[in-house]
Design an enzyme around this catalytic site. Structure first.
Site, PDB file in Angstrom:
ATOM      1  N   ALA A 122       5.546  -2.649   3.034  1.00 48.88           N
ATOM      2  CA  ALA A 122       4.470  -3.616   3.265  1.00 48.88           C
ATOM      3  C   ALA A 122       3.158  -2.960   3.701  1.00 48.88           C
ATOM      4  O   ALA A 122       2.175  -3.646   3.948  1.00 48.88           O
ATOM      5  CB  ALA A 122       4.931  -4.612   4.321  1.00 48.88           C
ATOM      6  N   ASN A 178       9.904  -1.661  10.137  1.00 50.38           N
ATOM      7  CA  ASN A 178       9.859  -0.932   8.861  1.00 50.38           C
ATOM      8  C   ASN A 178       8.498  -0.270   8.642  1.00 50.38           C
ATOM      9  O   ASN A 178       8.418   0.871   8.199  1.00 50.38           O
ATOM     10  CB  ASN A 178      10.204  -1.866   7.703  1.00 50.38           C
ATOM     11  CG  ASN A 178      11.638  -2.310   7.769  1.00 50.38           C
ATOM     12  OD1 ASN A 178      12.540  -1.478   7.838  1.00 50.38           O
ATOM     13  ND2 ASN A 178      11.869  -3.612   7.789  1.00 50.38           N
ATOM     14  N   HIS A 208      -1.974  -5.025   7.965  1.00 52.95           N
ATOM     15  CA  HIS A 208      -1.681  -3.723   8.578  1.00 52.95           C
ATOM     16  C   HIS A 208      -2.839  -2.793   8.264  1.00 52.95           C
ATOM     17  O   HIS A 208      -3.219  -2.652   7.093  1.00 52.95           O
ATOM     18  CB  HIS A 208      -0.394  -3.120   7.997  1.00 52.95           C
ATOM     19  CG  HIS A 208       0.798  -3.996   8.156  1.00 52.95           C
ATOM     20  ND1 HIS A 208       1.393  -4.222   9.374  1.00 52.95           N
ATOM     21  CD2 HIS A 208       1.502  -4.716   7.247  1.00 52.95           C
ATOM     22  CE1 HIS A 208       2.419  -5.041   9.210  1.00 52.95           C
ATOM     23  NE2 HIS A 208       2.505  -5.356   7.930  1.00 52.95           N
TER      24      HIS A 208
END
Ligand SMILES: NC(=O)c1ccc[n+]([C@@H]2O[C@H](COP(=O)([O-])OP(=O)(O)OC[C@H]3O[C@@H](n4cnc5c(N)ncnc54)[C@H](O)[C@@H]3O)[C@@H](O)[C@H]2O)c1
Length: 257
Positions: A122, A178, A208
């Site tokens: 991600a 993760n 992010h």
């Protein structure tokens, strides 16, 4: 190169990977396993090359195993997969938070001449961090911003809910594990990667941002993730990254660090 694929976990990511693999000429058969029998059957009905089998039964027949299940599944199957010399793609990258477990898997993969692939998932910018880490990196910071509800909070103004290193971040916010793990493993490790987790009522999506500084210069990479249409808790980018990793395995040209 024609190969067979085994998939552990037929949820959001496993389904997207299986559907993409079903269209790839390089992949002949796709073996599916999930502890949820309904999930296995649903996916198997939706692809042409699929067969349901236990991991033990499909392992001798496959070239690559794609894990898209859970950390527990990685703990349970990774060693046996690698011991048979099969390549392994791990989506539950947080399972490698345990240094001893990671080193054990690395040792087996070296001995058996197979690979462990960790998709960037991600987060974006892992390629730059990988290259930069060949020389000195002074700082790596991950800023994860989510709507307060996604963090189980009810703030009406931007609030930093965590500020510390990646090792502590994944203990307090395991849902971030993760992304923090991929970044830490690519760069300066869990103890030296700085993490800030922000609850922001202005944010509509999870984002992010990676900020890094080192001998290479300065890096800033940011992604705002759309949810996976089949599982709103999973970022669609994670599935796309999983499929891109599979393409990397079958493609003769390898792009990126
Ligand atoms: N690397 C990243 O950035 C990233 C991003 C999103 C998700 N993930 C991870 O990838 C994994 C899959 O994510 P998802 O969104 O597809 O989840 P999901 O919940 O949609 O699907 C997971 C599937 O795996 C099955 N499963 C769970 N444990 C299993 C086991 N021990 N053996 C076999 N099957 C098992 C479940 O029944 C479920 O069908 C999760 O561990 C998740 O944390 C990683």
């Amino acid at each position: 190169m024609i190969m067979n694929l085994g998939i552990i976990g037929c949820g959001a990511i496993g389904t997207d990977v299986a559907k993409a693999a079903d269209k790839m000429v390089e992949i002949e058969k796709i073996y599916l396993f999930d502890i949820d029998k309904k999930a296995e059957m649903k996916l198997c009905k939706n692809i042409k090359k699929g067969t349901i089998k236990s991991v033990e039964d499909f392992l001798p027949k496959v070239d690559v195993v794609f894990e898209a299940a859970s950390q527990k599944a990685v703990n349970e199957y990774a060693e046996v997969i690698l011991n048979l010399g099969k390549d392994l793609v791990v989506m539950s990258v947080g399972s490698l938070f345990d240094d001893k477990f990671k080193e054990k898997l690395e040792k087996i993969a070296r001995e058996k001449k197979c690979k462990i692939y960790l998709p960037s998932g991600a987060v974006c910018g892992i390629d730059g961090i990988l290259s930069a880490s060949i020389d000195v990196i002074d700082e790596v910071t991950l800023v994860t911003t989510k709507p307060p509800k996604a963090l189980g909070k009810n703030f009406d103004k931007r609030t930093v809910v965590f500020n510390g290193n990646a090792r502590d971040a994944v203990k307090e916010f395991p849902m971030n594990i993760n992304v923090a793990a991929s970044l830490s493993l690519a760069g300066v490790g869990f103890d030296n990667t700085h993490v800030e987790i922000v609850a922001d009522p202005v944010a509509t999506r999870n984002s992010h941002k990676i900020l890094a500084h080192g001998k290479f210069g300065r890096l800033r990479a940011e992604v705002e993730n759309m949810p996976n249409p089949n599982n709103s808790k999973s970022s669609y980018m994670a599935s796309l990254s999983a499929i891109a990793t599979l393409k990397r395995i079958v493609n003769p040209i390898q792009i990126g660090a």
